[in-house]
Design a protein around this motif. Structure first.
Motif, PDB file in Angstrom:
ATOM      1  N   TYR A  45      59.715  59.887 -17.369  1.00  0.00           N
ATOM      2  CA  TYR A  45      58.777  58.876 -16.882  1.00  0.00           C
ATOM      3  C   TYR A  45      57.529  59.492 -16.250  1.00  0.00           C
ATOM      4  O   TYR A  45      56.490  58.852 -16.169  1.00  0.00           O
ATOM      5  N   PHE A  46      57.608  60.729 -15.800  1.00  0.00           N
ATOM      6  CA  PHE A  46      56.495  61.322 -15.059  1.00  0.00           C
ATOM      7  C   PHE A  46      55.318  61.667 -15.965  1.00  0.00           C
ATOM      8  O   PHE A  46      55.483  62.152 -17.072  1.00  0.00           O
ATOM      9  N   GLU A  47      54.099  61.389 -15.450  1.00  0.00           N
ATOM     10  CA  GLU A  47      52.898  61.603 -16.262  1.00  0.00           C
ATOM     11  C   GLU A  47      51.941  62.599 -15.622  1.00  0.00           C
ATOM     12  O   GLU A  47      51.772  63.698 -16.121  1.00  0.00           O
TER      13      GLU A  47
ATOM     14  N   ILE B 139      53.609  57.321 -13.258  1.00  0.00           N
ATOM     15  CA  ILE B 139      54.767  57.333 -14.147  1.00  0.00           C
ATOM     16  C   ILE B 139      54.613  56.231 -15.197  1.00  0.00           C
ATOM     17  O   ILE B 139      53.905  55.256 -14.985  1.00  0.00           O
ATOM     18  N   HIS B 140      55.243  56.428 -16.324  1.00  0.00           N
ATOM     19  CA  HIS B 140      55.145  55.471 -17.417  1.00  0.00           C
ATOM     20  C   HIS B 140      55.910  54.188 -17.097  1.00  0.00           C
ATOM     21  O   HIS B 140      56.940  54.222 -16.420  1.00  0.00           O
ATOM     22  N   PHE B 141      55.392  53.071 -17.603  1.00  0.00           N
ATOM     23  CA  PHE B 141      56.160  51.829 -17.551  1.00  0.00           C
ATOM     24  C   PHE B 141      57.301  51.954 -18.575  1.00  0.00           C
ATOM     25  O   PHE B 141      57.182  52.696 -19.560  1.00  0.00           O
ATOM     26  N   PRO B 142      58.403  51.235 -18.356  1.00  0.00           N
ATOM     27  CA  PRO B 142      59.558  51.358 -19.262  1.00  0.00           C
ATOM     28  C   PRO B 142      59.226  51.136 -20.734  1.00  0.00           C
ATOM     29  O   PRO B 142      59.759  51.828 -21.603  1.00  0.00           O
ATOM     30  N   ASP B 143      58.301  50.183 -21.033  1.00  0.00           N
ATOM     31  CA  ASP B 143      57.995  49.915 -22.440  1.00  0.00           C
ATOM     32  C   ASP B 143      57.114  50.995 -23.076  1.00  0.00           C
ATOM     33  O   ASP B 143      56.826  50.963 -24.264  1.00  0.00           O
ATOM     34  N   GLU B 144      56.665  51.982 -22.260  1.00  0.00           N
ATOM     35  CA  GLU B 144      55.889  53.097 -22.792  1.00  0.00           C
ATOM     36  C   GLU B 144      56.773  54.274 -23.204  1.00  0.00           C
ATOM     37  O   GLU B 144      56.309  55.222 -23.836  1.00  0.00           O
ATOM     38  N   VAL B 145      58.025  54.211 -22.819  1.00  0.00           N
ATOM     39  CA  VAL B 145      58.974  55.263 -23.183  1.00  0.00           C
ATOM     40  C   VAL B 145      59.763  54.805 -24.411  1.00  0.00           C
ATOM     41  O   VAL B 145      60.419  53.767 -24.381  1.00  0.00           O
TER      42      VAL B 145
END
Length: 280
Positions: free
Chosen positions: A106-108, A164-170
């Protein structure tokens, strides 16, 4: 350090004016592309795919492609209004969680947080509270017109914000091709693998690692530079007549070329006329 964002962050009724500074930097070596023939840099133009003409910045609009070759055009004023509505809000920590609950995928990007004028005491309070509780804060922030989910945690003596990424970005792991199903491994194979892991286990010390490719490339560049194996951009050739004779020669050559072209055209016309008369 350059400030990339300025605003405030709050938890409960505590408001902290802060500035964000980029915590990491990309040290990739950027190589330019040159024209092999004259060693001049290659430029890129924005060209319309239909008109095949270069398009100026003022003639470009932003749009969202919702299906193949179908777009919704978005006005700059509309985008600016949306950006301001979100960017001017104070960042509020929504909740507190444990760092280990967030998977590293999740980390960006990381940003150092520095207290702005009058925010020192509240900054120190949040840093102390996070350190003693062993928790991190989860917040939302808009940076460069993009809303981001972020976490706030203690890093040394500093507070650090990591987007951090939103869940729908992973992406789902189900999209990954060729993942083997559960395979049977022998006990001996597993014991050997575990032994190897044990032998290679060490405490993480970041200073031990370096980018070997970047180091080697810098050395190669330095060697070529010191050995004078360099190239210089060629100047664009400009023809300037040195005297009137050169100018007259150029003019005469142009006249001769024009006369030759006219003669050929006249000859073709005469032949065509003669052929037409015969046919008549």
């Amino acid at each position: 350090m350059h400030t990339v964002w300025k605003g405030s962050i709050s938890f409960g009724l505590v408001n902290i004016p802060v500035k964000l500074h980029t915590a990491t930097e990309n040290k990739d070596i950027k190589l330019r592309q040159l024209h092999k023939e004259c060693n001049s840099p290659i430029n890129y133009q924005k060209v319309c795919s239909v008109c095949e003409k270069e398009v100026k910045s003022e003639d470009i609009v932003k749009a969202y492609e919702y299906s193949k070759n179908k777009f919704v055009v978005l006005d700059d004023d509309e985008l600016e209004k949306l950006r301001k509505e979100n960017e001017e809000k104070a960042v509020e920590i929504i909740e507190f969680v444990k760092l280990e609950e967030i998977d590293p995928i999740y980390f960006e990007r990381s940003y150092f947080m520095a207290p702005d004028t009058g925010g020192g005491k509240a900054y120190a309070l949040l840093r102390k509270a996070l350190g003693d509780s062993g928790k991190i804060g989860v917040a939302k922030i808009t940076i460069r017109s993009k809303e981001q989910l972020a976490i706030v945690r203690v890093y040394g003596e500093t507070l650090i914000m990591e987007t951090i990424h939103f869940p729908d970005e992973v992406r789902s792991t189900e999209e990954v091709p060729n993942i083997p199903s559960e395979e049977k491994v022998t006990e001996k194979e597993l014991d050997t693998a575990l032994m190897l892991i044990e032998q290679l286990t060490a405490q993480f010390e970041p200073d031990k690692y370096q980018d070997d490719y970047r180091t080697a490339l810098l050395e190669l560049i330095e060697q070529k530079k010191n050995g004078e194996l360099t190239v210089t951009v060629s100047e664009k050739e400009t023809v300037i007549p040195s005297d009137m004779t050169d100018l007259m020669a150029a003019l005469q050559a142009s006249l001769d070329k024009t006369s030759t072209t006219k003669k050929k055209t006249t000859t073709r016309k005469r032949k065509t006329t003669a052929a037409e008369k015969k046919e008549a």
